[in-house]
Design an enzyme around this catalytic site. Structure first.
Site, PDB file in Angstrom:
ATOM      1  CG  MET A   1       0.018   5.746 -25.358  1.00 45.72           C
ATOM      2  SD  MET A   1       1.502   6.168 -25.460  1.00 45.72           S
ATOM      3  CE  MET A   1       2.166   7.472 -26.179  1.00 45.72           C
TER       4      MET A   1
ATOM      5  CG  ASP B   1      -5.676  11.199 -21.419  1.00 45.90           C
ATOM      6  OD1 ASP B   1      -5.861  11.159 -22.598  1.00 45.90           O
ATOM      7  OD2 ASP B   1      -6.929  11.029 -20.800  1.00 45.90           O
TER       8      ASP B   1
ATOM      9  CD  GLN C   1      -7.351   5.498 -21.892  1.00 45.98           C
ATOM     10  OE1 GLN C   1      -8.453   5.461 -22.450  1.00 45.98           O
ATOM     11  NE2 GLN C   1      -7.904   4.386 -20.809  1.00 45.98           N
TER      12      GLN C   1
ATOM     13  CG  PHE D   1     -12.935   6.147 -21.182  1.00 46.36           C
ATOM     14  CD1 PHE D   1     -12.704   5.016 -21.997  1.00 46.36           C
ATOM     15  CD2 PHE D   1     -13.990   7.341 -21.476  1.00 46.36           C
ATOM     16  CE1 PHE D   1     -13.245   5.082 -22.885  1.00 46.36           C
ATOM     17  CE2 PHE D   1     -14.304   7.343 -22.634  1.00 46.36           C
ATOM     18  CZ  PHE D   1     -13.523   6.511 -23.815  1.00 46.36           C
TER      19      PHE D   1
ATOM     20  NE  ARG E   1     -14.244  12.156 -19.811  1.00 48.28           N
ATOM     21  CZ  ARG E   1     -15.236  12.757 -20.627  1.00 48.28           C
ATOM     22  NH1 ARG E   1     -16.804  11.792 -20.382  1.00 48.28           N
ATOM     23  NH2 ARG E   1     -15.074  13.722 -21.457  1.00 48.28           N
TER      24      ARG E   1
ATOM     25  CD  GLU F   1     -10.970  14.949 -21.130  1.00 47.79           C
ATOM     26  OE1 GLU F   1     -12.014  13.382 -21.551  1.00 47.79           O
ATOM     27  OE2 GLU F   1      -9.892  14.949 -22.306  1.00 47.79           O
TER      28      GLU F   1
END
Length: 956
Positions: free
Chosen positions: A31, A33, A49, A95, A167, A224
């Site tokens: 696992m 994000d 994720q 994502f 992203r 990010e």
């Protein structure tokens, strides 16, 4: 719901050594994000994720878990899986992104009466995708059954910038306070440009660009996982600010992954930061080397011969960013030392002219790779003196290991000609080596053993040294072994890299005995192989090869101060206190001895000064000052105006290597965040979600009143590995004071306050298992001012982590730790006399997942319970769906937790203490017509007892 036993034959999650009991972790596999955090119809949804097929990053899909209280999570089936084409090839990874409740059905995916949940995520298209190979774009999926099943939108992607690094969309609903106009706003990132991009949409399908934000403040690594939300300052709705969160990796304040934030205004189009830090002026001091005159100012420069661009340094300083390099920032003037000429491959060094140390500090700007100097290493790759075994595997062509008397099994026996190999790895010696990737037909999936003939260990041959590279495993599935009399007496594993480096075993105790060397490969998947070369028996161990990218102060030929980069192209101030070397001759040495990722260093503005230069990075606003709080975003649609944030409790520096078992990674505890006025303006305040108070075993809390803390350390008469600790310290004249947790006689994690520097810290350098990655052992700290000479901390300790809060929640430090098995001791310590413990409370906590019982006096599982229901009519179905399920626990062993289960899900739980009544009641309201089958689970610290089934029929 706690797992009573693994249904696939694997280990019971509750019994795995580092399994957290307070924090969410998936029962199996990888696992990272948190994604799609949303509250809908009484349920908190956590998407994340997820690799459904392994314990390392890959096969990116969205996992899913749900909770009705933010504390207890129930893992659901995979929500949005990786996409495959008709031939079974992966063409799209799913994502990070977000989920909204489309209450007006603007998307048309649901109805006005049954609005859909819509996921907005990044489609990361693989090289196999027929039209979007290598791109990242934003796509939609929707659910009309409260998040249980999802359908990918056939018109995906809905937003494509023709970018490979666009992203992490977070979508919010914005309503103009003046006009009442309402629309969707997306914040996403162009990761390599340090830019947040904002778009608007009326239907979630068609998007129009609004504005961009950045670069600003921390620009190391990549940006990010952004978030944007309003918060009232000091709870005043008439004074609202907007918070923009930007996570970055690497380049955080503690190193590696972390999250920063900005406070400002958002007008529906543009975010304007009020907390961006302007580039500060050059600190006071005497400039020794600024590299601005077009040459290296008398430094001795050693470039590696034979590289196209004369790297790593070339003959003159760089003017800034070099070809192929991300943007270099933070330097001053016209030039700097930049070791990226010819990219990361060349190695070399530079050394300044000598100087006399006359001022207390050397300040300098440093950036580039995070590869510190390590004492006792060599720049070359020379073997130690001694006896070379097996000719270094330089067998005559056509001679196999088996021909040389080695026992070869498994996949390595099918094509024996493959070993020794002439392929694979770096820094081997000669032409041939052992390589289990090349050694069979299956690459990383090869399995088997390579066992040498017996060899004698002669007196004086105290060390066996060898070069090893390849995969890293700590579970015994991938290692080299020394076998004496049939027993494995020494083991080693690889570095999770192709580069071979020296390792050594002390074998002096086996002098005069015969031994065998074995390469054991029972590992599959990425890095499921080892490369081995050049075994030497000798009096001294091999000297490991340095892989540093460092700048150091050298006095009398010895490195006395050193620094490295943060895996960032942004240079920041480093300060060395050199007062003890006053009057001594010294030089500054810059070394690049690394050919691989981030294998370069940046240096500028070497200065002598009376005071240290403050790192710019510490002037920015950070969500957390620890190493393990990343990709943090907030829940959408949270009730009662709450803003709840959740972060991934890991760091990309070592995320794939943490020594957990059937799973990797946990989430941090959810935090309620608010804005409070500070001397710097409105800033975030974070507190663990108040729902966690229900886990506290207040009747078992340990307290101490004010008392002195003597110089040294002491163990308290309380222990625990799932506890909340509230403590107030007054350092007084002591240099430092604090707590130790998760301790035993060998190691512990220290939480303390350094009064000499004014910093709160978590020190995990001697916390248990730290050797699995060079970047893990760390002391993470943050500046915190004492209030009336005191510091108050709250620490949540959960088996393999600590989360520390101070300054009323304005400063936090979150770190993973991996203590020795059974390490539960809690202690106090001080460095120097004069420290005082003002107050201390240690409160045991019930678990939230996998094992909930907390602390009790059980020696066996609970006795069975009597289960009944008050349903109205004695004979016949319940009339209205409102009734009470009653559980009467048995006498004898404690029953600490009672859970009511229907259809495999926990629908109610009660925590009990020794003084609780024996009868527990679960009110049921609005039960649907039909049959309802309930079971009861009883748990204490010794085990779980399932209860009998209860059938309640509700009239139609």
């Amino acid at each position: 719901m706690p797992a009573m036993a693994a249904d696939n034959g694997g280990p019971d999650p509750a019994e795995e050594q580092y399994r957290p009991y307070l924090h969410f972790s998936p029962e199996r596999n990888w696992m990272n994000d948190p994604n799609g955090l949303v509250y809908e119809d009484g349920t908190w949804h956590l998407f994340f994720q997820h690799n459904p097929s392994g314990t390392r990053w890959g096969n990116m899909s969205w996992g899913h878990a749900t909770s009705d209280d933010l504390v207890h999570w129930e893992e659901q089936p995979v929500a949005i899986p990786q996409t495959f084409d008709d031939e079974g090839r992966a063409i799209e990874d799913i994502f990070s992104g977000s989920v909204v409740v489309d209450e007006t059905n603007s998307s048309g995916f649901g109805t006005a009466e049954e609005p859909p949940m819509v996921a907005i995520y990044t489609s990361a298209y693989t090289p196999a995708h027929p039209t979007h190979a290598g791109k990242q774009a934003q796509s939609l999926a929707y659910s009309t059954d409260h998040g249980q099943t999802w359908t990918k939108y056939e018109g995906n992607p809905v937003l494509d910038r023709d970018s490979a690094n666009f992203r992490d969309p977070k979508v919010i609903r914005y309503t103009d306070p003046g006009t009442g106009e309402s629309y969707w706003v997306m914040v996403a990132v162009e990761a390599l440009q340090y830019k947040v991009v904002l778009y608007r949409s009326d239907d979630l399908k068609t998007w129009t660009h609004l504005s961009d934000f950045g670069p600003a403040n921390a620009t190391g690594g990549i940006w990010e996982c952004p978030d944007l939300f309003p918060l009232a300052v000091d709870g005043d709705p008439a004074n609202t600010k907007w918070v923009l969160v930007v996570n970055l990796n690497p380049g955080s304040v503690a190193g590696g992954s972390g999250g920063q934030y900005f406070v400002g205004e958002f007008d529906g189009t543009t975010f304007t930061s009020e907390s961006t830090v302007a580039e500060d002026a050059l600190p006071a001091g005497e400039l020794f080397a600024g590299f601005d005159g077009g040459d290296y100012e008398g430094w001795t420069v050693r470039n590696e011969p034979g590289n196209q661009a004369n790297g790593p340094w070339t003959d003159t300083p760089a003017a800034g960013t070099l070809p192929g390099q991300n943007t270099v920032s933070g330097f001053v003037g016209a030039g700097l030392v930049n070791g990226f000429a010819d990219h990361d491959w060349p190695v070399g060094s530079m050394e300044s002219p000598t100087f006399t140390v006359e001022q207390d500090h050397v300040n300098l700007l440093v950036g580039g790779g995070n590869h510190p100097h390590v004492d006792g290493t060599q720049f070359g790759n020379e073997p130690p003196a001694g006896r070379l075994l097996f000719d270094g595997f330089e067998f005559a062509d056509g001679t196999t290991l088996a021909d040389a008397g080695w026992d070869v099994t498994g996949d390595f026996a099918t094509e024996r000609w493959r070993n020794p190999s002439t392929s694979g790895g770096d820094y081997y010696l000669g032409q041939k080596r052992l390589n289990t990737w090349e050694g069979g037909p299956k690459g990383d999936d090869n399995l088997g053993d390579l066992t040498s003939p017996a060899f004698a260990i002669e007196p004086g041959e105290d060390h066996l040294s060898f070069l090893i590279g390849g995969g890293k495993r700590f579970n015994g599935t991938l290692e080299v072994r020394l076998v004496v009399d049939g027993e494995v007496v020494r083991t080693a594993t690889g570095p999770e890299a192709g580069q071979l480096n020296w390792q050594s075993w002390d074998v002096s105790e086996f002098a005069g005995r015969e031994a065998r060397f074995q390469v054991h490969d029972d590992a599959t998947g990425g890095w499921g192989h080892l490369t081995v070369d050049h075994l030497v028996l000798g009096a001294e161990p091999a000297q490991p090869r340095s892989d540093e990218t460092s700048v150091s102060l050298v006095v009398d030929g010895e490195v006395v101060r050193t620094a490295t980069g943060r895996n960032s192209e942004n240079l920041d101030w480093v300060s060395w206190d050199v007062a003890e070397y006053a009057g001594r001759e010294a030089s500054v040495r810059i070394v690049d001895n690394n050919r691989f990722g981030w294998g370069h260093i940046l240096v500028d503005q070497v200065m002598f000064a009376d005071t240290p230069a403050a790192p710019r990075i510490e002037g920015y606003d950070w969500l957390d000052w620890g190493r393990d709080y990343y990709a943090t975003v907030s829940f959408s649609n949270a009730p009662d105006g709450r803003r709840v944030m959740l972060g991934w409790m890991n760091n990309w520096d070592y995320a794939n290597d943490i020594p957990t078992g059937s799973w990797r990674s946990a989430m941090a505890l959810p935090r309620d965040v608010t804005l409070a006025t500070t001397e710097r303006g409105p800033r975030l305040v974070q507190r663990v979600a108040p729902e966690f108070a229900e886990l506290e075993q207040a009747d078992r809390a340990y307290t101490e009143a004010a008392r002195p803390i003597a110089d040294g350390s002491e163990t308290l008469p309380v222990s625990g590995d799932v506890v909340r600790i509230d403590a107030v310290f007054a350092p007084g004249d002591a240099e430092a004071v604090g707590l130790s947790v998760l301790g035993d006689e060998e190691a512990s994690t220290r939480i303390g306050y350094d009064a000499t520097t004014g910093r709160l810290f978590v020190d995990r350098r001697d916390s248990g298992s730290t050797a699995f990655h060079a970047a893990f052992a760390s002391l993470d700290d943050a500046p915190v001012s004492l209030v009336d000479g005191r510091i108050a901390i709250t620490a949540y300790v959960d088996r393999s982590s600590v989360e520390v809060f101070t300054a009323d929640g304005r400063t936090t430090i979150t770190d993973q730790v991996f203590p020795n098995a059974g390490a539960r001791a809690i202690g106090l310590w001080a460095e120097g006399d004069g420290a005082t413990l003002e107050s201390l409370t240690v409160t045991p906590l019930h678990g939230a997942m996998y094992k909930e019982a907390g602390v009790d006096d059980a020696t066996a599982a609970p006795p069975a319970a009597e289960v009944s229901a008050l349903t109205g009519p004695r004979n016949g179905p319940d009339a209205d769906g409102d009734f009470v399920v009653k559980v009467k626990v048995g006498k004898g062993e404690p029953t600490t937790v009672v859970r009511l289960v229907e259809d495999g899900s926990v629908i109610g739980r009660v925590y009990r203490s020794a003084d609780s009544e024996r009868v527990v009641e679960f009110p049921i309201t609005d039960a649907a017509p039909g049959d309802h089958r309930y079971t009861v689970e009883l748990e204490n610290s010794a085990g779980t007892t399932p209860g009998s089934e209860l059938l309640v029929r509700v009239a139609g």
